[in-house]
Design a protein around this motif. Sequence first.
Motif, PDB file in Angstrom:
ATOM      1  N   GLY A  10      16.197 -17.088 -12.028  1.00 38.17           N
ATOM      2  CA  GLY A  10      15.315 -15.968 -11.776  1.00 38.17           C
ATOM      3  C   GLY A  10      13.918 -16.429 -11.406  1.00 38.17           C
ATOM      4  N   SER A  11      12.969 -15.494 -11.422  1.00 38.21           N
ATOM      5  CA  SER A  11      11.606 -15.813 -11.014  1.00 38.21           C
ATOM      6  C   SER A  11      10.593 -15.033 -11.856  1.00 38.21           C
ATOM      7  CB  SER A  11      11.404 -15.480  -9.527  1.00 38.21           C
ATOM      8  OG  SER A  11      11.686 -14.118  -9.266  1.00 38.21           O
ATOM      9  N   TRP A  12       9.402 -15.643 -12.026  1.00 34.34           N
ATOM     10  CA  TRP A  12       8.288 -15.036 -12.724  1.00 34.34           C
ATOM     11  C   TRP A  12       7.234 -14.593 -11.704  1.00 34.34           C
ATOM     12  CZ3 TRP A  12       7.972 -13.813 -17.797  1.00 34.34           C
ATOM     13  CH2 TRP A  12       8.901 -14.399 -18.661  1.00 34.34           C
ATOM     14  N   HIS A  13       6.654 -13.420 -11.951  1.00 37.22           N
ATOM     15  CA  HIS A  13       5.644 -12.871 -11.057  1.00 37.22           C
ATOM     16  C   HIS A  13       4.438 -12.404 -11.873  1.00 37.22           C
ATOM     17  CE1 HIS A  13       8.649 -12.287  -7.698  1.00 37.22           C
ATOM     18  NE2 HIS A  13       9.432 -12.405  -8.750  1.00 37.22           N
ATOM     19  N   ALA A  14       3.274 -12.476 -11.241  1.00 40.18           N
ATOM     20  CA  ALA A  14       2.054 -11.900 -11.807  1.00 40.18           C
ATOM     21  C   ALA A  14       1.380 -11.091 -10.702  1.00 40.18           C
ATOM     22  CB  ALA A  14       1.113 -12.977 -12.337  1.00 40.18           C
ATOM     23  N   GLY A  15       0.671 -10.025 -11.088  1.00 36.57           N
ATOM     24  CA  GLY A  15       0.073  -9.217 -10.050  1.00 36.57           C
ATOM     25  C   GLY A  15      -0.988  -8.260 -10.549  1.00 36.57           C
ATOM     26  N   TYR A  16      -1.495  -7.479  -9.611  1.00 35.99           N
ATOM     27  CA  TYR A  16      -2.612  -6.563  -9.838  1.00 35.99           C
ATOM     28  C   TYR A  16      -2.327  -5.260  -9.085  1.00 35.99           C
ATOM     29  CZ  TYR A  16      -7.290  -4.594  -8.908  1.00 35.99           C
ATOM     30  OH  TYR A  16      -8.367  -3.767  -8.762  1.00 35.99           O
ATOM     31  N   ILE A  17      -2.611  -4.115  -9.705  1.00 32.48           N
ATOM     32  CA  ILE A  17      -2.407  -2.810  -9.078  1.00 32.48           C
ATOM     33  C   ILE A  17      -3.668  -1.972  -9.255  1.00 32.48           C
ATOM     34  CG2 ILE A  17      -0.962  -0.762  -8.907  1.00 32.48           C
ATOM     35  CD1 ILE A  17       1.222  -2.293 -10.397  1.00 32.48           C
ATOM     36  N   TYR A  18      -4.121  -1.368  -8.170  1.00 30.04           N
ATOM     37  CA  TYR A  18      -5.249  -0.443  -8.224  1.00 30.04           C
ATOM     38  C   TYR A  18      -4.745   0.950  -7.853  1.00 30.04           C
ATOM     39  CZ  TYR A  18     -10.031   1.275  -7.863  1.00 30.04           C
ATOM     40  OH  TYR A  18     -11.191   1.960  -8.069  1.00 30.04           O
ATOM     41  N   TYR A  19      -4.992   1.936  -8.720  1.00 24.25           N
ATOM     42  CA  TYR A  19      -4.621   3.326  -8.475  1.00 24.25           C
ATOM     43  C   TYR A  19      -5.873   4.093  -8.081  1.00 24.25           C
ATOM     44  CZ  TYR A  19      -0.466   1.976 -11.137  1.00 24.25           C
ATOM     45  OH  TYR A  19       0.664   1.343 -11.586  1.00 24.25           O
ATOM     46  N   SER A  20      -5.859   4.666  -6.882  1.00 22.96           N
ATOM     47  CA  SER A  20      -7.037   5.339  -6.356  1.00 22.96           C
ATOM     48  C   SER A  20      -6.743   6.823  -6.178  1.00 22.96           C
ATOM     49  CB  SER A  20      -7.431   4.724  -5.013  1.00 22.96           C
ATOM     50  OG  SER A  20      -8.524   5.395  -4.455  1.00 22.96           O
ATOM     51  N   TYR A  21      -7.674   7.675  -6.619  1.00 23.79           N
ATOM     52  CA  TYR A  21      -7.554   9.122  -6.502  1.00 23.79           C
ATOM     53  C   TYR A  21      -8.774   9.688  -5.772  1.00 23.79           C
ATOM     54  CZ  TYR A  21      -4.224   8.119 -10.177  1.00 23.79           C
ATOM     55  OH  TYR A  21      -3.202   7.583 -10.896  1.00 23.79           O
ATOM     56  N   TYR A  22      -8.667  10.910  -5.329  1.00 24.30           N
ATOM     57  CA  TYR A  22      -9.761  11.544  -4.607  1.00 24.30           C
ATOM     58  C   TYR A  22     -11.024  11.563  -5.461  1.00 24.30           C
ATOM     59  CZ  TYR A  22     -12.472  14.972  -2.086  1.00 24.30           C
ATOM     60  OH  TYR A  22     -13.480  15.608  -1.416  1.00 24.30           O
ATOM     61  N   ASP A  23     -12.162  11.218  -4.837  1.00 22.58           N
ATOM     62  CA  ASP A  23     -13.459  11.243  -5.515  1.00 22.58           C
ATOM     63  C   ASP A  23     -13.507  10.315  -6.723  1.00 22.58           C
ATOM     64  OD1 ASP A  23     -15.559  12.431  -4.372  1.00 22.58           O
ATOM     65  OD2 ASP A  23     -15.402  14.339  -5.414  1.00 22.58           O
ATOM     66  N   ASP A  24     -12.675   9.266  -6.736  1.00 17.94           N
ATOM     67  CA  ASP A  24     -12.661   8.279  -7.815  1.00 17.94           C
ATOM     68  C   ASP A  24     -12.191   8.829  -9.156  1.00 17.94           C
ATOM     69  OD1 ASP A  24     -13.674   6.453  -6.019  1.00 17.94           O
ATOM     70  OD2 ASP A  24     -15.749   6.872  -6.557  1.00 17.94           O
TER      71      ASP A  24
ATOM     72  N   GLN B 140      -1.923   3.626  -4.007  1.00 22.46           N
ATOM     73  CA  GLN B 140      -1.765   2.397  -4.782  1.00 22.46           C
ATOM     74  C   GLN B 140      -1.998   1.185  -3.876  1.00 22.46           C
ATOM     75  OE1 GLN B 140       2.000   2.049  -6.782  1.00 22.46           O
ATOM     76  NE2 GLN B 140       1.962   4.146  -7.530  1.00 22.46           N
ATOM     77  N   THR B 141      -2.736   0.212  -4.385  1.00 25.45           N
ATOM     78  CA  THR B 141      -2.883  -1.078  -3.731  1.00 25.45           C
ATOM     79  C   THR B 141      -2.321  -2.129  -4.683  1.00 25.45           C
ATOM     80  OG1 THR B 141      -4.890  -0.374  -2.585  1.00 25.45           O
ATOM     81  CG2 THR B 141      -4.488  -2.739  -2.748  1.00 25.45           C
ATOM     82  N   HIS B 142      -1.304  -2.828  -4.230  1.00 21.45           N
ATOM     83  CA  HIS B 142      -0.527  -3.722  -5.082  1.00 21.45           C
ATOM     84  C   HIS B 142      -0.588  -5.131  -4.497  1.00 21.45           C
ATOM     85  CE1 HIS B 142       3.445  -4.274  -7.485  1.00 21.45           C
ATOM     86  NE2 HIS B 142       2.939  -5.452  -7.198  1.00 21.45           N
TER      87      HIS B 142
ATOM     88  N   PHE C  94       0.863  -1.166   0.000  1.00 20.67           N
ATOM     89  CA  PHE C  94       0.000   0.000   0.000  1.00 20.67           C
ATOM     90  C   PHE C  94       0.904   1.221   0.000  1.00 20.67           C
ATOM     91  CE2 PHE C  94      -2.417  -3.321   2.135  1.00 20.67           C
ATOM     92  CZ  PHE C  94      -3.626  -3.259   1.460  1.00 20.67           C
ATOM     93  N   ARG C  95       0.642   2.173  -0.906  1.00 20.59           N
ATOM     94  CA  ARG C  95       1.471   3.370  -0.987  1.00 20.59           C
ATOM     95  C   ARG C  95       0.581   4.598  -1.164  1.00 20.59           C
ATOM     96  NH1 ARG C  95       4.269   6.992  -4.286  1.00 20.59           N
ATOM     97  NH2 ARG C  95       6.478   7.237  -3.810  1.00 20.59           N
ATOM     98  N   GLY C  96       0.737   5.558  -0.271  1.00 20.28           N
ATOM     99  CA  GLY C  96      -0.013   6.801  -0.369  1.00 20.28           C
ATOM    100  C   GLY C  96       0.917   7.971  -0.587  1.00 20.28           C
ATOM    101  N   THR C  97       0.552   8.875  -1.498  1.00 16.76           N
ATOM    102  CA  THR C  97       1.364  10.046  -1.819  1.00 16.76           C
ATOM    103  C   THR C  97       0.588  11.316  -1.512  1.00 16.76           C
ATOM    104  OG1 THR C  97       2.503   8.864  -3.588  1.00 16.76           O
ATOM    105  CG2 THR C  97       2.612  11.249  -3.644  1.00 16.76           C
ATOM    106  N   TYR C  98       1.181  12.197  -0.711  1.00 16.63           N
ATOM    107  CA  TYR C  98       0.555  13.447  -0.311  1.00 16.63           C
ATOM    108  C   TYR C  98       1.240  14.600  -1.033  1.00 16.63           C
ATOM    109  CZ  TYR C  98      -1.236  17.161   2.720  1.00 16.63           C
ATOM    110  OH  TYR C  98      -1.843  18.295   3.203  1.00 16.63           O
ATOM    111  N   ASP C  99       0.467  15.385  -1.750  1.00 15.32           N
ATOM    112  CA  ASP C  99       0.991  16.482  -2.562  1.00 15.32           C
ATOM    113  C   ASP C  99       0.561  17.800  -1.927  1.00 15.32           C
ATOM    114  OD1 ASP C  99       1.763  18.245  -4.504  1.00 15.32           O
ATOM    115  OD2 ASP C  99       0.294  17.598  -5.990  1.00 15.32           O
TER     116      ASP C  99
END
Length: 256
Positions: free
Chosen positions: A100-114, A87-89, A64-69
């Motif tokens: 080496g290694s293989w990865h699969a994943g999902y990322i959701y980018y969330s902003y104010y008021d959608d 971000q929710t990763h 989980f990563r939040g950025t404050y501007d």
Amino acid sequence: MKSLSFLLPLPFLVFSLAFAENEVDFTGKIGQLNQYIWRGIERSDQTNFYAKLKWESGNWYGKFRGTYDNASDNYITDFDSNWLEIQTHLGYKLQEDVDGSWHAGYIYYSYYDDFQDSQEVYLKYSGKSDWNPTFAAYFDFDFNKGTYFNAGVSKTIKDREWDYRFGLNMGYFASYGESYSDQKFVGATLFQNPGNNSPSLSGLADLVPSITLTRHVDEQSSFSLSLAGSILLDDDTYNSRVEDSFVWGVGYEVDF
């Protein structure tokens, strides 16, 4: 953040399943950046503060990563909030061997008021060698339909309490909102991407050299100073909306 009400249950469900069988390791980090550059795109040219929580359990991992501007306006146009992005990763290690290694994943980018909320899935390969090569493809399948490719190398040199990390990444937007059909309602307002029928954005390539100096306080915590450049390989493809940038940041990280 209204949009978090539905995006949080999935990572927590997976987290709970992983926790039931494996020990969970957490890493928390806070820091400051002089500006926020995302894949060569300038999200904000103002000071940004961020908080990040990573977890790992068996083959599962997430972030989980939040950025404050602190700017009154920015690229994302958060009119009523200084939260630039959350971000929710969620990722899973598919296969690993000596090379080496293989990865699969999902990322959701969330902003104010959608506004411009977006989702991606990705496939990534991480090699095991002196320069740790990585290759990844990200596929955005909703509001910002498009594909982004990334390749990079990095090397870390350890010297007593210090780590010196040198990296070089190259990214390329194969497409980004080119169909003009990407649209959705937020309240009673219809939003279209890109930019309410502005010219489509594609073909953007950027080169990002970086260096990170990390000073270990003890086995669980460290301070870091990072320097990076975002060098556009073709300015015209992005309609002069972005430019070469120099980014610096400081951070504090702790494992628990």
